[in-house]
Enzyme design. Sequence first.
Site, short mmCIF file in Angstrom:
data_model
loop_
_atom_site.label_atom_id
_atom_site.label_comp_id
_atom_site.label_asym_id
_atom_site.label_seq_id
_atom_site.Cartn_x
_atom_site.Cartn_y
_atom_site.Cartn_z
N HIS A 1 0.74 -1.00 -0.24
CA HIS A 1 -0.08 0.01 0.11
C HIS A 1 0.82 1.22 0.09
CE1 HIS A 1 -3.38 -2.78 1.01
NE2 HIS A 1 -3.95 -1.84 0.59
N GLY A 2 1.95 1.14 0.43
CA GLY A 2 2.79 2.46 0.59
C GLY A 2 4.34 2.12 1.19
#
Lengths: 366, 466
Positions: B325-326
């Site tokens: 996701h990041g």
Amino acid sequence: MRSLLSILAFGIGLVAMNRAIVGLAPLPAAAGLRSKVEFAVEHADEYDVLFVGSSATMYGLRPEVFSRELERLGHPGVRAFNLGVGGMGSFEAAHVLRRVLEEAPANLAWVLYEEPLFDPLLWYPDVHNPRYVHWHDRRSTLDAIDALPLVAAPPGHKEEQYRDDWLGRHDWRLAVTREHLDLWLWRTSALGRGPEIFDDLLGRGPAALPSVEDLRLHHGWVDIGLDAQPGVQRAHERFLERRGEWAERLTHITTAEANAGPLEGGYDRASLESLLGDIRTAGAQPLLYVAPRGIASPQMASLSASGVAGEVLRFHLPERYPELNPIELRWDFSHLNAEGAAVWSRLFAREFARHLDATGGAALRR
Amino acid sequence: MLFVELRFLAFFGLVLAVSWALRRNRARKAWLLLASYAFYAAWDWRFLGLILLSTVVDGVAGRRIHAAGDEEAPRRAWLCVSLAVNLGILVTYKYFDFFAGSLNGLLTWLGVGSSLPVLNLVLPVGISFYTFQTLSYSLDIYRRQLAPARSALDLALFVAFFPQLVAGPIVLAKEFLPQLAERARWSSVDARAALVLFFVGFVKKSCFSDALSPYVDAVHLAPEAVTTAGAWLSAAAFAAQIYCDFSGYTDMAIACAALLGYTLPTNFRAPYLTRSVGSFWTHWHITLGRWFREYLYFPLGGNRRGPARSALNLFLVFLVSGLWHGAAWTFVLWGSIHGAFVALERTRPGHRLTRLPMVPALVYVNLVWMVSMVIFRAPDLDGATTLLGTMFTHLGPASDALPIPPWLGPCLVGAFAVHILWQRLQVSRRWAALPAPIFGLTMGVAVAVALPWVTANPAPYIYFAF
């Protein structure tokens, strides 16, 4: 066939519901726009004279003083309403006036209209504000787009934004045209106005000022000294700090007006003629004026000289109207205080009476 | 170009009209590929090169793996090439600065002077999505579950198909490539269902997500300025926002693909109505969970090596999912929390959590989600701890410096109502089944009612950042 029927039904459902919703969308409450327009529409038949303009008009012209002075000059019983709204530009003002004229006001004889510059540029970075959206009906949008070729340059602070056209073009007029069309679309579809409409239906929207009582009492005039908007107070404080600049401004006006040439090709005559035509069609007479806002208006000087719009009352000229110049009559650089408003209103009545006499005794009442 | 923008509607209208006007399947696919590249170029044309590189590498690798037959060495070598290039691109653009920065911090803390370079590269939109898609192609060929694409055009369209290119759903090659074999027929398209789905997605994104976003953004910009109530409210608002944002995008993506004659997999099934964290992840971003299950969890051994190893595998999958996701410690922590809860639910004492009655179960799942999403949304761990501290200890200010917008409550209710109405009560299916004129009329009315609730400036989709 079924698909066609479905598409047709979709169109009917969309348009019918959209029209119903758009009809519910309230005018922006800011700067007195909503309450003044609604009052003017509702009481359209009660007035003989309408002032239309910006905050300089809203704070600067007192209809009851104007009417009293006219009575003293031999024109009794004239009822005037001040439809000045803070920050109102010419396209917006023309749109607002048309809304009132649509009511076919039975007694309206004169529309006194402040400095129609017809600037089609949209100065705020965020164009989707209610003040821009509300006047973008089909006619005003097309008028503004038509006026764009007459403008030499875009607002400096938006040049970068206009350069970012998604098609990669660098035509700022195309970008402004898109903004206008966007605003038309927003108005037509009531885009983004749901919360506002719902709040209004529930009666919990922002208070529309001035109140009906104030409008009835002062006929649209607002005492700037009692206006609680933070910007009004800030402008006053800034004026007090830099009041020495006032004299310089007056000198600048004199110089700029003296150098005013013939009416430049950049002026939007079509919009002006259209506006004047609408006023006359409604059975009233137009008279243009420049407010004593402390800034020059060479375009109006040229307009006045060319005779396009008949006489233009230019109250901003320091030599011609020295009684408006004393610093104690001003609230800030752009606006008169209550006392200054009384002085201007009397002066306006005298000039108006003179104009009536000069034009061969045109009717002051219908 | 956002799906909710007028220019996308114009773009899609043109793509749709031309694609159905083209009679030959090959011409149609070429047109859709061109449109897909144009769609991506509208974000940033420079990164088209990365998509092309992935496509070429996987095209070559896929063919070589297949051609190697039973020779394991070249098969592995070509799979490694595919993994190295795809993950190399992803790591370079998305993770390099994070790892370099973290290592620099660690070495400095240890007193060892270090200054690893930081690249400051712009993150290409949708890189995590299309990288995972292309990886599925070479991995499935390696696992002998898929034959190489019939043509380079098919493979390129699979990688770049614009409805799902930048934010999923993550489509597997084995479910999309067969759809390209023959020209789709308009008679087999359920246009009404697709239009309803597109409309629902539009409403979720434009009317709810975008309305909630300014308050959530303001809270995370100044977390010290909110009260306990404000912090909880913003957590609920973000839970509603991200659901409406991401599932709204997915709805529109699936609808666009359906109108073009292709089927994309479901990505959401009423996740906030699930009764355990494990079950939640089979209802939220389903295609990502599926990818991790097939290509990471199973290769790690899945649940075949005992409960302890299974729990560890799950935890590792969620840790990686957090990083997917990041590139930030907030995402690592967020993934770890979910991994820990899913692993816990597999243990004997933790299993009771999955047997709770309906209401406590809903509270449990949504509480875990809301609280963990505070960490997910926070710009850094400091911001997250400030907000969590306010939520759980009353340490925030006595009154809200940030006014709570009056429309927050109705938006929250609306966001969850849509969740239940569309996904549980199947309103969209019933709507699409109405007689044609009534369907058209009600759709027209619904669009007119929705338009006033569209916000002025649509925010980019949250998942575009991943």
